[in-house]
Design a protein around this motif. Structure first.
Motif, mmCIF file in Angstrom:
data_model
loop_
_atom_site.group_PDB
_atom_site.id
_atom_site.type_symbol
_atom_site.label_atom_id
_atom_site.label_comp_id
_atom_site.label_asym_id
_atom_site.label_seq_id
_atom_site.Cartn_x
_atom_site.Cartn_y
_atom_site.Cartn_z
ATOM 1 N N ASP A 168 0.810 -1.222 0.000
ATOM 2 C CA ASP A 168 0.000 0.000 0.000
ATOM 3 C C ASP A 168 0.841 1.269 0.000
ATOM 4 O O ASP A 168 0.304 2.375 0.073
ATOM 5 N N ILE A 169 2.153 1.130 -0.070
ATOM 6 C CA ILE A 169 3.035 2.306 -0.136
ATOM 7 C C ILE A 169 2.923 2.928 -1.527
ATOM 8 O O ILE A 169 3.081 2.241 -2.541
ATOM 9 N N ALA A 170 2.666 4.233 -1.579
ATOM 10 C CA ALA A 170 2.557 4.951 -2.859
ATOM 11 C C ALA A 170 3.908 5.519 -3.268
ATOM 12 O O ALA A 170 4.359 5.330 -4.400
ATOM 13 N N THR A 171 4.559 6.222 -2.363
ATOM 14 C CA THR A 171 5.893 6.761 -2.637
ATOM 15 C C THR A 171 6.826 6.397 -1.481
ATOM 16 O O THR A 171 6.407 6.352 -0.330
ATOM 17 N N ASN A 172 8.069 6.125 -1.817
ATOM 18 C CA ASN A 172 9.064 5.689 -0.839
ATOM 19 C C ASN A 172 10.306 6.554 -1.047
ATOM 20 O O ASN A 172 11.154 6.260 -1.894
ATOM 21 N N LYS A 173 10.386 7.637 -0.286
ATOM 22 C CA LYS A 173 11.394 8.681 -0.475
ATOM 23 C C LYS A 173 12.819 8.147 -0.541
ATOM 24 O O LYS A 173 13.626 8.595 -1.355
#
Length: 271
Positions: A168-173
């Motif tokens: 469910d992670i959309a963006t992972n900096k």
């Protein structure tokens, strides 16, 4: 002499009647067996044992070292209740095992936390850092919330963190790698051996390993977390008077104060 013997016999008979009467009005004791994790659950239960004894409840504590057996033992009626889990975990267990166990009350929160022997904060984690997480799927949403609050990830729109996972992670900096699959009780050992850049540890196992979420963690979940620990029972135990006394003792102000003082922030009572 005969008169004296008669009086003595009457006295003995009267005493027997009085003792019998006292025995018939003595408070009955009900035995209740609760399964619990050693820390902090069993410790908290031990604290209320003397109080419950006065209330006619003989509280027996059966300790479990894992998260698998307590619900099985409760469902099979080997124990009367258990105290080790939060509601999302119970819901997941019921769904997977066609169970119908229910909560008898929320008692405390064990803030899940991130620990690291390499870095002092989540923001210090390097790109492609590896974060080790247990195989307890019900806790994944809690982990995601911690990293989201730190600004390191965002979640897909509409994600409900009480049943979320790492997909469910959309963006992972920082392109953090969340490596799962470890037994929860092994997490402190992985931390001590520096197996990852950071490790996520449940408070009960952290406390057992002499770690303090308040002092040793590099990030802790917020106190508004919905993951408070509960006492679980079978539906047929809803009206069990002895179990109601246990819940009352656990939620009493004196027990809440003791929890705060004894665990020093590692465990927080639910008011």
């Amino acid at each position: 002499m005969k008169k004296s013997r008669v009086l003595t016999a009457l006295t003995i008979a009267a005493t027997a009647v009085v003792l019998a009467a006292c025995g018939s009005t003595a408070k009955k004791t009900t035995t209740v067996t609760i399964g619990a994790s050693p820390t902090p659950h069993a410790e908290i239960l031990k604290h209320i044992q003397p109080e419950l004894k006065k209330e006619g409840v003989n509280l027996k504590i059966k300790q479990f070292q894992d998260y698998v057996l307590p619900n099985k033992a409760l469902a099979s009626k080997d124990i009367d209740a258990n105290y080790f889990q939060h509601t999302p975990f119970l819901k997941e267990w019921n769904a997977k095992n066609k169970g119908n166990l229910i909560s008898a009350g929320s008692i405390h929160l064990e803030p899940i936390a991130v620990y690291s022997k390499k870095y002092k904060s989540l923001k210090d984690l390097p790109k492609n850092a590896t974060v080790l997480v247990s195989n307890n799927v019900a806790d994944y949403g809690r982990v995601l919330e911690i990293f989201k609050d730190a600004g390191l990830i965002t979640l897909k729109k509409g994600t409900d963190t009480t049943n979320a996972n790492f997909k469910d992670i959309a963006t992972n900096k920082k392109n953090i790698k969340f490596k799962t699959g470890y037994e929860p009780k092994l997490m402190p050992q992985l931390y001590n051996n520096k197996q990852g850049d950071a490790e996520v540890i449940n408070s009960n196992y952290a406390v057992q390993a002499k770690l303090s979420p308040a002092k040793d963690a590099i990030a802790v979940e917020k106190s508004s977390s919905p993951y408070s620990n509960i006492v679980a029972i079978r539906p047929d135990e809803k009206n069990n008077k002895a179990l109601k006394k246990v819940i009352k003792a656990l939620k009493s102000k004196s027990t809440q104060s003791w929890i705060k003082k004894h665990f020093k922030g590692s465990v927080e009572p639910v008011e």
